[in-house]
Scaffold this active site. Structure first.
Site, PDB file in Angstrom:
ATOM      1  N   CYS A  33       0.854  -1.182   0.000  1.00  0.00           N
ATOM      2  CA  CYS A  33       0.000   0.000   0.000  1.00  0.00           C
ATOM      3  C   CYS A  33       0.895   1.238   0.000  1.00  0.00           C
ATOM      4  O   CYS A  33       1.252   1.751   1.059  1.00  0.00           O
ATOM      5  CB  CYS A  33      -0.905  -0.049   1.227  1.00  0.00           C
ATOM      6  SG  CYS A  33      -1.807   1.468   1.564  1.00  0.00           S
ATOM      7  N   CYS A  36       0.064   4.074   2.217  1.00  0.00           N
ATOM      8  CA  CYS A  36       0.340   3.820   3.641  1.00  0.00           C
ATOM      9  C   CYS A  36       1.801   4.163   3.956  1.00  0.00           C
ATOM     10  O   CYS A  36       2.100   4.758   4.980  1.00  0.00           O
ATOM     11  CB  CYS A  36       0.074   2.361   4.001  1.00  0.00           C
ATOM     12  SG  CYS A  36      -1.626   1.835   3.709  1.00  0.00           S
TER      13      CYS A  36
END
Lengths: 111, 314
Positions: A33, A36
């Site tokens: 991700c 993230c």
């Protein structure tokens, strides 16, 4: 490693978030991700800035599915804000979370 | 005191990082700024099949890392997760304030901020963002293991990411406003024959509905005007991009869609200010065209910096 952001598990949610006094920010993150990864240093910087005033936690979504579905979190990263165990303010998510936006929400909780 | 560079590149996507490779190899002191991690849209693309040099598919995240590593190898400084809190790009020295605490400046700036996923702009969308609505399949796909999900769109991203999402979801239903895909024929055919993928043609989302999280999606058939409510566990939206022009808004004229018109060498009406990549007004936005823009911008900026350096520093 993160000094100001503590990682929790779903089992610790009750104690660390629901029963916590004062402002808590919880970051749901995933692997694979990039947004993230991008959030992590910003989140850490804000956590450092508010050390002692607000608690900054993170939780690994893949390992804690039940809590994610209980809170209705379906995307990473998602920041959820709590004051005295109650969710407050707006959730922040996706790639465009700005450091200033996190700060503004924490300041509003400390208000 | 502001830290001085020869060139500051804003945006670490393919255009920006290519510009940084060329600028740093030209021995210009080069800084790249990105509010996220390097890669731009490429980093959240699960695989790239049309970038030359990779006979097998390459993961978007790997390609993004390679671009960045190559720029850094030649000395470019790539700053991640940095927020531009103030900027002045109008004069001969262009300045940025970063994270409200640092200042950097350079005579030449290449703006390669690209574009971000377009919102649908229908009722309920902002309410259910992160509560059932997603814009990044690699980030959020795993949330939908065994679920029945919908994808909105019919271009390359929508179709590619639908194929990726079949790894997790029980079913993927694509909702597309036309009666055929705009995606490349190779992947369009793969999707049409995939056992987990269904397509609803000629239809557009009208509303997202649910109690706590997203439960239903209301769609309208644009030909028959028939409105249908579909039960859904999640919706991924891939309907194209909108330019990120915030940095140059008010300084450079934008076309009606928000893109910046440049000269062939990527220069703008502000001396020393260049725009490259998806933010530019152009017909085709691909990784390969972004890379070309970045190259040209860096070569033009290199000449500009050389011509404008104080004599003593030459």
């Amino acid at each position: 490693m993160s000094q100001h952001v503590k990682e929790i598990t779903g089992a610790e949610y009750e104690r660390e978030v629901a029963q916590a006094a004062g402002p808590v920010v919880l970051d749901f993150f995933s692997t694979e991700c990039p947004p993230c990864e991008a959030l992590a240093p910003k989140y850490e910087a804000v956590a450092e800035q508010f050390a002692g005033k607000a608690t900054f936690l993170k939780i690994f979504r893949q390992g804690n599915r039940d809590l994610a579905s209980k809170l209705g979190v379906t995307g990473s990263p998602t920041l959820v804000f709590f004051k005295n165990g109650q969710e407050v303010g707006e959730r922040l998510g996706g790639e465009d979370i700005k450091r200033t936006a996190i700060k503004a929400q924490v300041e509003a909780m400390l208000g | 005191m502001a830290e001085k560079y020869d060139v500051i590149v804003v945006g670490a996507g393919p255009a920006g990082l290519t510009a940084a490779i060329y600028a740093s190899r030209a021995r210009l002191k080069t800084l790249v700024l990105d509010e996220s991690v390097p890669g731009g849209q490429v980093k959240t693309t699960h695989k790239v099949s049309n970038y030359p040099g990779f006979p097998e598919d390459v993961k978007g995240t790997d390609l993004a890392k390679a671009f960045s590593a190559q720029a850094e190898r030649f000395g470019a400084k790539v700053r991640r997760a940095v927020e531009i809190t103030k900027h002045d790009l109008s004069g001969p020295v262009k300045r940025f304030e970063l994270d409200e605490e640092e200042e950097v400046e350079a005579p030449a700036v290449i703006v390669a901020t690209g574009a971000k996923p377009r919102d649908l702009g229908v009722a309920g969308e902002s309410r259910f963002k992160g509560r059932g609505i997603s814009y990044c399949a690699t980030c959020d796909g795993a949330y939908f293991e065994g679920k029945d999900i919908h994808v909105v769109g019919g271009g390359n991203s929508a179709v590619e990411e639908s194929l990726f999402l079949t790894q997790f979801a029980r079913s993927v239903t694509i909702i597309h406003q036309f009666d055929h895909f705009q995606a490349e024929a190779a992947i369009a055919e793969e999707a049409l024959h995939h056992p987990k993928i269904k397509v609803i043609w000629d239809s557009e989302p009208r509303e997202f509905l649910g109690e706590k999280g997203l439960d239903k999606l209301k769609i309208e058939n644009v030909k028959t005007k028939e409105v249908t409510e579909l039960a859904t566990d999640g919706v991924f939206v891939f309907i194209g991009y909108v330019p990120r022009a915030d940095l140059v808004k008010g300084l450079l004229p934008l076309n009606p869609w928000g893109y910046v018109e440049t000269q062939e060498d990527m220069s703008t009406q502000v001396p020393g200010l260049y725009v490259a990549g998806d933010l530019r007004q152009k017909k085709f936005r691909q990784i390969t065209t972004a890379v070309a823009d970045g190259t040209i911008a860096a070569l033009a900026a290199q000449k500009y910096v050389k011509d404008h350096k104080p004599v003593a520093a030459r």
